[in-house]
Design a protein around this motif. Structure first.
Motif, PDB file in Angstrom:
ATOM      1  N   ARG A 141       0.814  -1.262  -0.232  1.00 54.97           N
ATOM      2  CA  ARG A 141       0.039  -0.072  -0.094  1.00 54.97           C
ATOM      3  C   ARG A 141       0.937   1.221   0.056  1.00 54.97           C
ATOM      4  O   ARG A 141       0.482   2.222  -0.751  1.00 54.97           O
ATOM      5  N   ALA A 142       1.973   1.297   0.608  1.00 55.85           N
ATOM      6  CA  ALA A 142       2.975   2.402   0.672  1.00 55.85           C
ATOM      7  C   ALA A 142       3.620   2.660  -0.568  1.00 55.85           C
ATOM      8  O   ALA A 142       3.570   3.743  -1.288  1.00 55.85           O
ATOM      9  N   GLU A 143       3.741   1.250  -1.239  1.00 55.62           N
ATOM     10  CA  GLU A 143       4.324   1.620  -2.660  1.00 55.62           C
ATOM     11  C   GLU A 143       3.558   2.161  -3.746  1.00 55.62           C
ATOM     12  O   GLU A 143       3.937   2.827  -4.667  1.00 55.62           O
ATOM     13  N   GLU A 144       2.059   1.832  -3.456  1.00 55.85           N
ATOM     14  CA  GLU A 144       0.952   2.176  -4.412  1.00 55.85           C
ATOM     15  C   GLU A 144       0.471   3.512  -4.119  1.00 55.85           C
ATOM     16  O   GLU A 144      -0.105   3.971  -4.792  1.00 55.85           O
ATOM     17  N   GLY A 145       1.213   4.123  -2.991  1.00 51.22           N
ATOM     18  CA  GLY A 145       0.489   5.477  -2.609  1.00 51.22           C
ATOM     19  C   GLY A 145      -0.661   5.608  -2.009  1.00 51.22           C
ATOM     20  O   GLY A 145      -1.183   6.674  -1.751  1.00 51.22           O
ATOM     21  N   THR A 146      -1.348   4.522  -1.537  1.00 51.54           N
ATOM     22  CA  THR A 146      -2.768   4.277  -1.230  1.00 51.54           C
ATOM     23  C   THR A 146      -2.817   4.854   0.337  1.00 51.54           C
ATOM     24  O   THR A 146      -3.737   5.432   0.940  1.00 51.54           O
ATOM     25  N   GLN A 147      -1.648   4.797   1.214  1.00 49.48           N
ATOM     26  CA  GLN A 147      -1.309   5.067   2.658  1.00 49.48           C
ATOM     27  C   GLN A 147       0.004   5.216   2.750  1.00 49.48           C
ATOM     28  O   GLN A 147       0.921   4.515   2.375  1.00 49.48           O
ATOM     29  N   PRO A 148       0.461   6.078   3.933  1.00 50.27           N
ATOM     30  CA  PRO A 148       1.848   6.080   4.056  1.00 50.27           C
ATOM     31  C   PRO A 148       2.529   4.912   4.821  1.00 50.27           C
ATOM     32  O   PRO A 148       1.575   4.183   5.167  1.00 50.27           O
ATOM     33  N   LEU A 149       3.609   4.596   4.902  1.00 53.36           N
ATOM     34  CA  LEU A 149       4.239   3.512   5.518  1.00 53.36           C
ATOM     35  C   LEU A 149       4.328   3.748   6.828  1.00 53.36           C
ATOM     36  O   LEU A 149       4.704   4.851   7.424  1.00 53.36           O
ATOM     37  N   PRO A 150       3.854   3.009   7.752  1.00 55.79           N
ATOM     38  CA  PRO A 150       3.717   3.356   9.132  1.00 55.79           C
ATOM     39  C   PRO A 150       5.110   3.518   9.744  1.00 55.79           C
ATOM     40  O   PRO A 150       6.196   2.703   9.371  1.00 55.79           O
ATOM     41  N   GLU A 151       5.218   4.437  10.889  1.00 51.11           N
ATOM     42  CA  GLU A 151       6.672   4.669  11.230  1.00 51.11           C
ATOM     43  C   GLU A 151       7.302   3.535  11.988  1.00 51.11           C
ATOM     44  O   GLU A 151       8.310   3.185  11.916  1.00 51.11           O
ATOM     45  N   ASP A 152       6.465   2.552  12.677  1.00 49.31           N
ATOM     46  CA  ASP A 152       6.843   1.026  13.256  1.00 49.31           C
ATOM     47  C   ASP A 152       6.169   0.236  12.401  1.00 49.31           C
ATOM     48  O   ASP A 152       5.210  -0.261  12.990  1.00 49.31           O
ATOM     49  N   LEU A 153       6.843  -0.254  11.322  1.00 53.51           N
ATOM     50  CA  LEU A 153       6.182  -1.200  10.521  1.00 53.51           C
ATOM     51  C   LEU A 153       6.086  -2.443  11.239  1.00 53.51           C
ATOM     52  O   LEU A 153       5.031  -3.028  10.985  1.00 53.51           O
ATOM     53  N   GLU A 154       7.135  -3.033  11.848  1.00 51.69           N
ATOM     54  CA  GLU A 154       6.860  -4.396  12.683  1.00 51.69           C
ATOM     55  C   GLU A 154       5.772  -4.354  13.809  1.00 51.69           C
ATOM     56  O   GLU A 154       5.079  -5.306  13.648  1.00 51.69           O
ATOM     57  N   ARG A 155       5.714  -3.362  14.410  1.00 49.08           N
ATOM     58  CA  ARG A 155       4.643  -3.248  15.431  1.00 49.08           C
ATOM     59  C   ARG A 155       3.249  -3.139  14.705  1.00 49.08           C
ATOM     60  O   ARG A 155       2.334  -3.671  15.213  1.00 49.08           O
ATOM     61  N   SER A 156       3.101  -2.449  13.635  1.00 48.26           N
ATOM     62  CA  SER A 156       1.992  -2.307  13.108  1.00 48.26           C
ATOM     63  C   SER A 156       1.245  -3.415  12.285  1.00 48.26           C
ATOM     64  O   SER A 156       0.253  -3.942  12.482  1.00 48.26           O
ATOM     65  N   ALA A 157       2.426  -4.395  11.759  1.00 45.56           N
ATOM     66  CA  ALA A 157       2.071  -5.638  11.284  1.00 45.56           C
ATOM     67  C   ALA A 157       1.864  -6.507  12.214  1.00 45.56           C
ATOM     68  O   ALA A 157       0.852  -7.417  11.809  1.00 45.56           O
ATOM     69  N   ARG A 158       2.500  -6.572  13.414  1.00 45.16           N
ATOM     70  CA  ARG A 158       1.920  -7.530  14.520  1.00 45.16           C
ATOM     71  C   ARG A 158       0.614  -7.316  15.093  1.00 45.16           C
ATOM     72  O   ARG A 158      -0.159  -8.255  15.189  1.00 45.16           O
ATOM     73  N   ILE A 159       0.170  -6.010  15.317  1.00 41.76           N
ATOM     74  CA  ILE A 159      -1.049  -5.619  15.723  1.00 41.76           C
ATOM     75  C   ILE A 159      -2.228  -6.172  14.786  1.00 41.76           C
ATOM     76  O   ILE A 159      -3.199  -6.629  15.202  1.00 41.76           O
ATOM     77  N   ILE A 160      -1.918  -5.631  13.433  1.00 46.70           N
ATOM     78  CA  ILE A 160      -2.876  -6.129  12.445  1.00 46.70           C
ATOM     79  C   ILE A 160      -2.899  -7.415  12.171  1.00 46.70           C
ATOM     80  O   ILE A 160      -3.946  -8.222  11.933  1.00 46.70           O
ATOM     81  N   GLY A 161      -1.779  -8.194  12.083  1.00 45.06           N
ATOM     82  CA  GLY A 161      -1.940  -9.589  11.785  1.00 45.06           C
ATOM     83  C   GLY A 161      -2.372 -10.436  13.137  1.00 45.06           C
ATOM     84  O   GLY A 161      -3.273 -11.460  12.725  1.00 45.06           O
ATOM     85  N   LEU A 162      -1.943 -10.201  14.192  1.00 47.18           N
ATOM     86  CA  LEU A 162      -2.451 -11.078  15.186  1.00 47.18           C
ATOM     87  C   LEU A 162      -4.049 -10.733  15.641  1.00 47.18           C
ATOM     88  O   LEU A 162      -4.738 -11.392  15.925  1.00 47.18           O
ATOM     89  N   GLY A 163      -4.301  -9.456  15.577  1.00 49.34           N
ATOM     90  CA  GLY A 163      -5.712  -8.950  15.679  1.00 49.34           C
ATOM     91  C   GLY A 163      -6.445  -9.609  14.612  1.00 49.34           C
ATOM     92  O   GLY A 163      -7.759  -9.826  15.080  1.00 49.34           O
ATOM     93  N   ALA A 164      -6.285  -9.730  13.550  1.00 42.31           N
ATOM     94  CA  ALA A 164      -6.953 -10.192  12.575  1.00 42.31           C
ATOM     95  C   ALA A 164      -7.153 -11.818  12.804  1.00 42.31           C
ATOM     96  O   ALA A 164      -8.442 -12.399  12.618  1.00 42.31           O
ATOM     97  N   VAL A 165      -6.202 -12.629  13.273  1.00 40.42           N
ATOM     98  CA  VAL A 165      -6.392 -13.891  13.511  1.00 40.42           C
ATOM     99  C   VAL A 165      -7.571 -14.078  14.626  1.00 40.42           C
ATOM    100  O   VAL A 165      -8.274 -14.888  14.777  1.00 40.42           O
ATOM    101  N   LYS A 166      -7.139 -13.181  15.806  1.00 46.95           N
ATOM    102  CA  LYS A 166      -8.053 -13.397  17.037  1.00 46.95           C
ATOM    103  C   LYS A 166      -9.657 -12.980  16.683  1.00 46.95           C
ATOM    104  O   LYS A 166     -10.462 -13.751  17.073  1.00 46.95           O
ATOM    105  N   TYR A 167      -9.675 -11.942  15.607  1.00 49.52           N
ATOM    106  CA  TYR A 167     -10.975 -11.316  15.574  1.00 49.52           C
ATOM    107  C   TYR A 167     -11.870 -12.329  14.765  1.00 49.52           C
ATOM    108  O   TYR A 167     -12.749 -12.381  14.741  1.00 49.52           O
ATOM    109  N   ALA A 168     -11.172 -12.954  13.557  1.00 43.86           N
ATOM    110  CA  ALA A 168     -11.744 -13.848  12.792  1.00 43.86           C
ATOM    111  C   ALA A 168     -12.326 -15.111  13.867  1.00 43.86           C
ATOM    112  O   ALA A 168     -13.572 -15.296  13.097  1.00 43.86           O
ATOM    113  N   ASP A 169     -11.617 -15.384  14.768  1.00 45.75           N
ATOM    114  CA  ASP A 169     -12.248 -16.392  15.538  1.00 45.75           C
ATOM    115  C   ASP A 169     -13.512 -15.906  16.422  1.00 45.75           C
ATOM    116  O   ASP A 169     -14.334 -16.589  16.405  1.00 45.75           O
ATOM    117  N   LEU A 170     -13.232 -14.715  16.970  1.00 46.99           N
ATOM    118  CA  LEU A 170     -14.253 -14.337  17.855  1.00 46.99           C
ATOM    119  C   LEU A 170     -15.304 -13.695  17.202  1.00 46.99           C
ATOM    120  O   LEU A 170     -16.377 -13.608  18.131  1.00 46.99           O
TER     121      LEU A 170
END
Length: 567
Positions: free
Chosen positions: A390-419
């Motif tokens: 998304r950052a490369e395509e210009g649709t949204q800026p690259l997060p300042e802390d990429l790893e933290r953002s990826a962790r919150i989104i990825g793990l949150g997605a797995v949890k939420y899909a279940d719950l």
């Protein structure tokens, strides 16, 4: 008898009591509804508009704007962070038994369901004000340890040495270690005999065997903790071994109650409603003919200890639906033998299977059970790649802390899909669906929260605004229909949390959040916020934004999901 209205034109709530009462009173439902309406109106006039009768005898209830405004302002002015959610008149002591992996085995996707469902229920109960004991009933005892200890002694003899060095033994892949031990047990008669002797040694407390057992347990705990740390889950371990010294007392209590019988050398209990294929009473075995105990005996000891020693008033068991019959029998025995007082609630909280997108049991391409660690790592990787794309395509800026953002989104997605699904249903695991920015998903919720923060920053010189300073006049005034719809959803927070407490279905909370986000979007499209016509409207609508963000953040936290201020 009072339920949320099925459609907005029916108001906020509906009461269908008149239909049931009419049959008993041998009267017309609308006539009964009229009498109920007349009797109720003096009690409801302070908070709802005149009651309406619809259809064959439904009573429609609609809250007044003034009442909704007062509830919103109470939520906003709550300085405790509870958003107006009251504490219980009397807090309960609740035990939540969840996760429960087995020593020397990897956690898999089935453990994910137990872990995230149990954690969410514990979080909700804790937030509401109850005392919660989060127990991890780890499988750390039993005959399988004979082969594991024998294999450990053969391959890593230095574990017999006392001290911490033994606990740091590198066994490599624990799953492979278990498989190799099992293969040896199946084909090597000498190994099998030695393994059986190690079971006896373990039960006797032989020091070298205990040291090997402790090493296996500690190595497994280290791997389990990595998963729990990633998921943000706290647990207190009470493995099967903890209850081992209590099993004799269980047998004594069963004997004293007259329930304990003998069947082919085994000690059993016969229960109502359970029969063999031949139509005979099916025995519930608590001690085998060789003197060994079973999971059932341990579960009885655990229930007794939790009720009598831990003083639990409510005990929840979060396991797969396949164990429903087992727990029904355990609960029956516990009740009949008075191992658990009658006022203590024993509740099995079942969940369905996780399936692949093909609808079959979720496995790797090689047919192996999917390791939970690999599943979580893959979710974070996909989320990271998506953020980079998304950052490369210009649709949204690259997060300042990429790893933290990826962790919150990825793990949150797995949890939420279940719950987000009824826990009793099977569900198809799909990274694509759970990581989608649209629909009832974690990324959609996280984006909604971040969007509200962006709106607030624009009207606050770029600074985050979590709370409004409270003036002498009420900050919220509802004028537009979209404002009222959003406000009505916000003040249902307490009601929804109490439903989760009573019914133990996390998806109720997810559905509430999804409806809240949709109503916020409708509000934002219909009502200007920072550019509203008057300062009073700006203040009121920003207050709605602040409260919506607070409610979303609280709900996500109850699901064990962190938020992102920017996304």
């Amino acid at each position: 008898m009072v339920t949320p209205a099925t459609r907005p034109e029916f108001g906020d709530y509906q009461c269908n009591a008149a239909l049931a009462l009419a049959k008993r009173l041998k009267a017309k439902p609308r006539d009964v509804a009229e009498k109920l309406k007349d009797a109720l109106e003096t009690r409801t006039q302070t908070w709802c508009e005149p009651l309406e009768i619809a259809g064959p005898g439904f009573i429609n209830v609609r809250m007044t704007p003034a009442f909704v405004e007062s509830r919103l302002n109470a939520m906003l002015s709550d300085q405790t962070g509870r958003l107006g959610v009251p504490r219980p008149a009397r807090a309960q002591r609740v035990v939540v038994d969840f996760s429960s992996p087995n020593i020397a085995k990897e956690m898999h996707v089935g453990h994910l369901r137990s872990t995230v469902i149990g954690d969410t229920l514990a979080r909700v109960l804790e937030f509401l004000g109850h005392g919660v004991l989060r127990l991890n009933h780890v499988g750390d005892w039993g005959t399988q340890f004979g082969m594991l200890i024998t294999h450990l002694k053969d391959r890593h003899p230095h574990v017999l040495a006392e001290g911490e060095a033994a606990a740091q033994t590198d066994l490599g892949d624990l799953v492979e270690f278990y498989k190799t031990a099992k293969q040896r047990f199946d084909v090597e008669e000498t190994f099998k005999a030695r393994s059986r002797q190690e079971v006896v040694n373990l039960q006797r407390g032989e020091p070298a065997t205990l040291q090997a057992w402790r090493t296996l347990c500690q190595l497994s705990r280290v791997e389990f903790q990595k998963i729990y740390d990633a998921l943000g889950v706290d647990l207190e371990e009470r493995g099967e071994s903890f209850y081992n010294p209590l099993l004799a007392q269980v047998l004594s209590d069963l004997d004293a109650s007259g329930l304990l019988k003998e069947s082919e050398g085994a000690r059993v209990v016969y229960l109502d409603g359970y029969q063999t294929r031949e139509g005979e009473a099916q025995p519930f075995i608590v001690q085998k003919s060789d003197g060994g105990f079973l999971y059932a005996t341990t579960d009885l000891a655990a229930a007794r200890h939790r009720a009598l020693e831990e003083k639990a008033e409510r005990i929840l068991y979060v396991t797969d639906a396949g164990q429903a019959s087992h727990f029904d029998q355990v609960f029956q025995v516990a009740r009949q033998a008075s191992l658990v007082p009658p006022e203590v609630q024993l509740k099995h909280v079942p969940f369905g299977l996780v399936q692949g997108e093909d609808g079959k049991k979720f496995k790797t391409r090689a047919g192996e059970t999917v390791r939970l660690k690999d599943l979580l790592d893959e979710a974070v990787r996909i989320a990271r790649d998506d953020l980079l794309k998304r950052a490369e395509e210009g649709t949204q800026p690259l997060p300042e802390d990429l790893e933290r953002s990826a962790r919150i989104i990825g793990l949150g997605a797995v949890k939420y899909a279940d719950l987000s699904l009824n826990r009793e249903s099977d569900y198809k695991f799909s990274y694509k669906k759970m990581l989608s920015l649209s629909g009832n998903t974690a990324p959609y919720m996280l984006y909604a929260y971040a969007r509200i923060q962006s709106i607030l920053r624009k009207g606050n010189n770029g600074e985050n605004e979590d709370r409004l300073s409270q003036g002498s006049s009420p900050p919220v005034v509802l004028a537009e229909p979209a404002e009222m719809n959003l406000a009505r959803q916000l003040i249902k927070l307490t009601e929804l949390l109490l439903r989760v407490e009573a019914e133990l279905y996390p998806h109720i909370l997810c559905e509430y959040m999804y409806d809240l986000c949709q109503k916020f979007n409708q509000f934002y499209e219909a009502c200007q916020v920072n550019n509203a016509p008057t300062p009073e409207l700006v203040r009121s609508r920003r207050a709605l934004c602040v409260l919506t963000a607070q409610v979303l953040r609280l709900c996500l936290d109850l699901l064990g999901i962190e938020v992102l201020e920017r996304m």
